[in-house]
Structure formats: C-alpha cells, structure tokens
Design an enzyme around this catalytic site. Structure first.
Site, mmCIF file in Angstrom:
data_model
loop_
_atom_site.group_PDB
_atom_site.id
_atom_site.type_symbol
_atom_site.label_atom_id
_atom_site.label_comp_id
_atom_site.label_asym_id
_atom_site.label_seq_id
_atom_site.Cartn_x
_atom_site.Cartn_y
_atom_site.Cartn_z
ATOM 1 N N ARG A 1 0.860 -1.192 0.000
ATOM 2 C CA ARG A 1 0.000 0.000 0.000
ATOM 3 C C ARG A 1 0.892 1.236 0.000
ATOM 4 N NH1 ARG A 1 -3.308 -2.118 5.295
ATOM 5 N NH2 ARG A 1 -5.177 -1.097 4.562
ATOM 6 N N ALA B 1 -15.085 -2.846 5.579
ATOM 7 C CA ALA B 1 -15.472 -1.831 6.563
ATOM 8 C C ALA B 1 -16.962 -1.519 6.447
ATOM 9 C CB ALA B 1 -14.643 -0.567 6.359
#
Ligand SMILES: Cc1cc2nc3c(=O)[nH]c(=O)nc-3n(C[C@H](O)[C@H](O)[C@H](O)COP(=O)(O)OP(=O)(O)OC[C@H]3O[C@@H](n4cnc5c(N)ncnc54)[C@H](O)[C@@H]3O)c2cc1C
Length: 437
Positions: free
Chosen positions: A194, A327
């Site tokens: 990332r 999420a």
C-alpha cells in the site's frame, strides 16, 4: 398517584476503536444508548493508506448517524467520474469494463482522516485507551449487579449489560464466546503493498483521466488499484499479488518487503502498470511493508453472539479487500446493533425497577443481530475471493472479455451495493419485537 421507579438504562461496552467500534458507538449515541469504548492502543489510530466506502456502506452510515455521514462527505475525495473502471493492465492497457457506482458515490479518502473526523463526534468520557481486554466474566451469584465484568490486562475491570467485540480479525472477544477450538484467520494466498504517491507525479506518469477516479489494472496473478485521496493531492495505490505458497511464512500479518519485489512482479506488464509501480516510494532503499491478506473463509465463525456478548466487523467476518466491502459490512453491523440495542433499552427502561429480564432482552437482541447479519456477511467473504480470481485472470478468457467480465463483476458488486439496508433494519426490529419478552 403511584409512580413506579424505572430501571437504569442499558450500558454497552465496545471493545476496539477501529471503524467497526467507532460505528457501533456512533449508532448507539444517535439512539441515546449509553456506551463506553475500550481500546488497547493509546489513541484512535488507523494503519494503512486509503479506503473507500461502497454505496451500501454510505447508505448504512447515513441511517446510522447523520453526523458521521456528514463528516465522511466533508473529507471524502470526489471522484472524477461516477464509474469504477477496469483495464487490461498486462497486454493492452485498454478499458475492459466500467461499472456505474451511483452519483457522487463510493468515495475514497485517507483512513486516518475519516477516523479523526468520526472520533471527534465521540465524547472523551465515552472512550478509554490503553485498555487491553483479557477476559469477561459473569457477575458472582451474590453480586448486587447483574452486569458482565470486563477484565483488562492492566488488572482493572469495567461492567456492562452488553458487550460488542469490534476487536478485529484476531478477536479476543470471539475467542471468549465460541467453544474451542478457536477460529483461525486463513491466509488467502494473496499479499499486498500500500502506498500514497504525490498527485503531480501521478498525473505526469498516468494522465489526469486515470488519476481522478477509481481504476483497477488486472492481469495474470496480480492487480493494481488506484484512486485519489486527500483532496486529490495524493494517489492511493494498492498492489495485490497472488502467492503460490499455501502459508504466510512471517510471524505477523505485515512483513518487510521492497519496491523491487513489486517491480519484478509487474515487469512484464504494460507501461501504465509499470508506471504505477514506479510511483511507489524509493525512500529508505525502497523498503516497503507487505501485508498478508487473511480472511475467515476456511474457518468461518459459526455464530456472532454468545449470551450478552457479540462480535462485529472483522472480528466476525474478516474478508479480503478486493470488493472494498469489509469496513462497509462493519457499518451495516453497527446499524442493526444500534437499532436492536436501542429497542432493548427502550423496553427495559419502560419497565418497573426490580423487574427481571434485562439479560434476556439483550440476549434476544444479539440473537436477532446474528440471524439478520450472518448470511449477508458470510457471502461477502466468498464473493471477495471470487472477485480476486477474476482480477488475477484465473480464467483469462472471461477476465479479458468485456461481456463475461462485466456480467460477473456486476453481479458480485451489485449483490453488495444494492442490498436493502433499511429493509434489513426493519426486519431485525420486527423480529425482535415479535419474539422479545
Ligand atoms: C489493503 C486493504 C484495503 C481495504 N480497503 C477497504 C475498502 O476500500 N473499503 C472497505 O469497506 N474495506 C476495506 N478494507 C477492509 C477494512 O479495512 C476492514 O474491514 C476494517 O478496517 C475492519 O475494521 P474493524 O474495526 O472491524 O477492525 P480493526 O480495524 O482491526 O480494529 C480493531 C480494533 O480493536 C483493537 N483491539 C484488538 N484487540 C483488542 C483487545 N484485546 N482489547 C482492546 N482493543 C483491542 C485494535 O487495537 C483495533 O483498534 C480493506 C482492508 C485491507 C487490508
């Protein structure tokens, strides 16, 4: 006139202050239910770069707590186009398919920015840091209180009527409510890198059209995803690689990696994909963390509740990131829990003091929570794995065929996005009302 004394309101303990814990807190707060968050870290913190909230997650967030939704909208990055777009990143650099996400929807942003905004909505008196849950016990038979006792590793305790474990993929709460053997997260044979790249460099390398909105570059055994964050000052980059090895050889989910590893993996890919990899940081000799991607597919959590305790978010149904849905599932959990615990609280505070049955009301609420959330969230874990196979060209004919790829990917995303979030809450509350005391 006789005026009975009413019961004390319910108090809920939330273990963990990640996105799921904060969402549960804000859902309870919006419904007037008392809560305390206990987090083992010294403050609110989110590790990782960007995150996006899918249309169902946005809908759930708006119903959960309008202030939370307003904060999200305030700091989320607008998309250049209302489409998620997939490119053949290996051979042609041409668009394979684009999927409409809805108007101004599925926005990305920095995890830390979202958490900062949301945590400001939580009164400081409602959160305790440096509290690492060790165990939970029932009250002693001679105790004047029927609250559950929460024991922390620093020797302190707290009490609550209900406990929601939002303590992530390696959940301690899950361990405490399920019979042995413990559920173990499984390695998905995928790992990722990332990074955040400065936008001017990203635009110079890829052009405005490819950096102003969400794109994915697919090919054999890997994919790259990019979207703008931080008021379009940064491009969020996620590189996901398939791994032939069946196990993750490192002691933690993150391990030391390097840009050169990513460069080698994409060396045969087309120019745009290599240009994205070129944007990864060179600082510190190109050292980068790599993250093993784990989920709960192979060893699923059999149920999300046990008595007056439940799990939510990744603690219940950790999934890979490939559909950008993990999420969001935690936010949907929070919405159902908020509605049910508020209903339990309303019924409880409406009865006369010394009446029996608070425990049963909470248990019933958590049972209904499990019933309503289980299949929906388990399906997402499996759809996510399927999506990654498509992205990694497990079947290259389908993966490169706009029609075949388009059909499969539309089904996988729409199953998540077009879910009737309000209907879910109505169903949950109706079931609770029908079966509660
Ligand atoms: C690379 C990547 C990209 C992703 N992208 C997206 C995306 O775009 N959209 C999306 O919807 N999802 C995405 N996800 C998934 C998403 O990040 C997770 O589903 C979500 O962050 C999980 O939140 P959580 O609160 O359930 O768990 P966590 O974030 O793990 O939080 C758990 C919290 O509990 C605390 N804790 C743990 N144990 C204890 C204890 N014993 N006592 C007290 N506190 C404790 C921890 O310190 C932590 O703060 C992505 C995931 C990855 C890996």
């Amino acid at each position: 006139m006789y005026s009975p004394t009413r019961q004390e309101p319910l108090h809920v303990a939330i273990i963990g202050a990640g996105i799921a814990g904060v969402s549960v807190a804000l859902g309870l707060q919006a419904r007037g239910v008392s809560y305390t968050i206990y987090e083992r870290a010294p403050g609110f913190r989110e590790i990782g770069a960007g995150i996006g909230f899918s249309p169902n997650a946005e809908h759930a967030m708006r119903s959960l707590n309008p202030d939370m939704f307003a904060a999200y909208r305030r700091v989320a990055n607008p998309n250049g186009e209302d489409y998620f777009q997939w490119v053949d990143g290996y051979e042609t650099n041409e668009l394979i398919f684009k999927l409409h996400v809805g108007k101004d929807s599925f926005l990305g942003g920095l995890r830390s920015t979202f958490l900062d905004e949301w945590s400001q909505l939580i009164p400081s008196s409602a959160v305790q840091f440096d509290k690492h849950l060790d165990t939970i016990t029932k009250p002693a038979p001679d105790s004047p209180s029927d609250k559950l006792l929460i024991h922390f590793t620093d020797g302190t305790t707290a009490a609550a009527d209900a406990i929601v474990g939002c303590d992530g993929i390696r959940s301690r709460v899950r361990q405490l409510i399920l019979p042995e053997p413990p559920v173990r997260p499984g390695y998905t044979q995928k790992f990722c890198f990332r990074a955040l790249a400065p936008m001017p460099a990203a635009v110079a390398a890829l052009g405005y059209a490819r950096t102003s909105t969400r794109f994915m570059y697919n090919g054999p055994g890997a994919h790259l995803i990019t979207y703008p964050v931080a008021n379009s000052s940064l491009l969020n980059i996620l590189a996901v690689l398939s791994d032939p090895s069946p196990s993750w050889p490192h002691p933690h989910h993150t391990a030391a990696g390097s840009k050169s590893e990513v460069t080698a993996a994409f060396a045969e890919w087309c120019g745009a994909a290599r240009a994205i990899v070129g944007l990864l940081p060179d600082s510190d000799g190109g050292k980068m963390d790599k993250w093993g991607i784990f989920d709960l597919a192979a060893d699923p959590v059999p149920q999300y509740h046990g008595g007056r305790v439940c799990v939510a978010g990744d603690a219940a149904h950790a999934t890979g990131p490939h559909l950008g849905a993990g999420a969001g599932m935690g936010i949907e959990d929070a919405l159902v829990l908020g509605a049910l615990l508020a209903e339990a609280n309303k019924r409880w505070t409406g009865v006369e003091k010394d009446s029996d049955g608070k425990g049963r009301l909470v248990e019933k609420a958590l049972e209904v929570y499990n019933d309503v959330r289980y299949l929906r969230t388990q399906e997402v874990i499996h759809s996510t794995r399927k999506a990654c196979d498509l992205f990694h060209w497990r079947d290259p004919d389908v993966a490169r065929d706009p029609e075949g790829f388009g059909k499969e990917i539309t089904e996988l995303f729409y199953e998540i996005w077009k879910y009737d979030v309000d209907g879910m809450v109505e169903r949950a509350v109706a079931k609770f009302v029908e079966t509660a005391l």
